[in-house]
Write an enzyme that holds these catalytic residues in place. Sequence first.
Site, short mmCIF file in Angstrom:
data_model
loop_
_atom_site.label_atom_id
_atom_site.label_comp_id
_atom_site.label_asym_id
_atom_site.label_seq_id
_atom_site.Cartn_x
_atom_site.Cartn_y
_atom_site.Cartn_z
N LYS A 84 -4.55 6.62 6.19
CA LYS A 84 -5.96 6.75 6.58
C LYS A 84 -6.55 5.43 7.07
O LYS A 84 -7.42 5.45 7.93
CB LYS A 84 -6.80 7.40 5.48
CG LYS A 84 -6.94 6.60 4.22
CD LYS A 84 -7.61 7.42 3.13
CE LYS A 84 -7.36 6.80 1.78
NZ LYS A 84 -7.78 5.41 1.59
N ARG A 137 -14.53 9.57 -3.67
CA ARG A 137 -13.23 9.97 -4.18
C ARG A 137 -13.35 10.89 -5.37
O ARG A 137 -12.33 11.35 -5.90
CB ARG A 137 -12.47 8.73 -4.63
CG ARG A 137 -11.50 8.20 -3.60
CD ARG A 137 -11.10 6.83 -4.10
NE ARG A 137 -9.73 6.50 -3.87
CZ ARG A 137 -9.34 5.60 -2.96
NH1 ARG A 137 -10.20 5.05 -2.16
NH2 ARG A 137 -8.09 5.28 -2.88
N ARG A 185 5.17 -0.58 2.58
CA ARG A 185 3.98 -1.39 2.78
C ARG A 185 3.95 -2.55 1.79
O ARG A 185 3.50 -3.65 2.13
CB ARG A 185 2.72 -0.52 2.60
CG ARG A 185 1.44 -1.30 2.82
CD ARG A 185 0.23 -0.41 2.86
NE ARG A 185 -0.25 -0.06 1.53
CZ ARG A 185 -1.25 0.79 1.28
NH1 ARG A 185 -1.85 1.39 2.28
NH2 ARG A 185 -1.64 1.05 0.06
N ARG A 197 0.64 -6.00 -1.44
CA ARG A 197 -0.51 -5.59 -2.25
C ARG A 197 -0.11 -5.43 -3.70
O ARG A 197 0.90 -4.82 -4.01
CB ARG A 197 -1.04 -4.25 -1.72
CG ARG A 197 -2.22 -4.43 -0.81
CD ARG A 197 -2.66 -3.12 -0.24
NE ARG A 197 -3.14 -2.17 -1.24
CZ ARG A 197 -3.83 -1.08 -0.91
NH1 ARG A 197 -4.12 -0.84 0.35
NH2 ARG A 197 -4.24 -0.25 -1.85
N ARG A 246 -1.60 6.36 -8.88
CA ARG A 246 -2.69 6.56 -7.91
C ARG A 246 -2.61 7.95 -7.28
O ARG A 246 -3.63 8.58 -7.01
CB ARG A 246 -2.63 5.47 -6.83
CG ARG A 246 -3.23 4.15 -7.32
CD ARG A 246 -2.76 2.95 -6.55
NE ARG A 246 -3.05 2.99 -5.14
CZ ARG A 246 -2.29 2.41 -4.20
NH1 ARG A 246 -1.18 1.77 -4.53
NH2 ARG A 246 -2.64 2.49 -2.95
#
Length: 204
Positions: A23, A98, A137, A143, A154
């Site tokens: 996204k 969310r 990623r 991250r 998550r």
Amino acid sequence: MTSQEADQQGPIVLILGAPGAGKGTQAKNISKALSIPAISTGAIFRQNMADGTELGNRAKAYMDAGEFVPDAVTNPMVKARLEAPDAQNGFLLDGYPRTIDQAYYLRDALAETGRDFDLVLEVSVDFDEVVERLLKRAEVEGRSDDTEPVIRHRLEVYHEQTEPMVTYYADQDKLVQIDGLGTVDEVWDRIYKVLDEHNLLPQN
Ligand code: AMP
């Protein structure tokens, strides 16, 4: 207010999707195509963490554990951001709301200024696919919340807390689900078509 009056204030679009659904990348494309700022709560938190602000320090433990930052922190931060001058002619929200409570909060915050949003896009992908994407990623971006246990957590949180909110938007006929499988360009083509069908692209 009629939807035409709302349109005169510029498009307001929400983009949702499980972590790793792509996204963030598509948010950039939408922002460019509609000439509106993309406002990502995750990005604001990460920037604050990097700058070592009090907000960043408060968010860090939650983010590192793959938990949501509490509404008492997140909601006023979003409201303040939406009051900024660049958000007065439309905006794209990425990663907010969310939860159903955040959705109610946003509805009320927009109603205060006579606004409502035009469209909610949910980019959907299969869970195993996103775990793989996020592990990749992690190698590129480093991250701190992209480790496998945190990624899985998550995804669970998304399933438990965000999916019920998606139903709330579907009930209002504002939701369009986009298949997030394929290349960035393939997914973008699908999104572009939906923006066009909803008359959200700038004229000429
Ligand atoms: P994202 O970049 O959207 O994947 O968000 C990364 C992390 O930021 C999430 O796992 C949460 O810890 C935090 N976060 C982002 N958006 C929200 C939100 N709307 N409510 C609470 N926490 C959020």
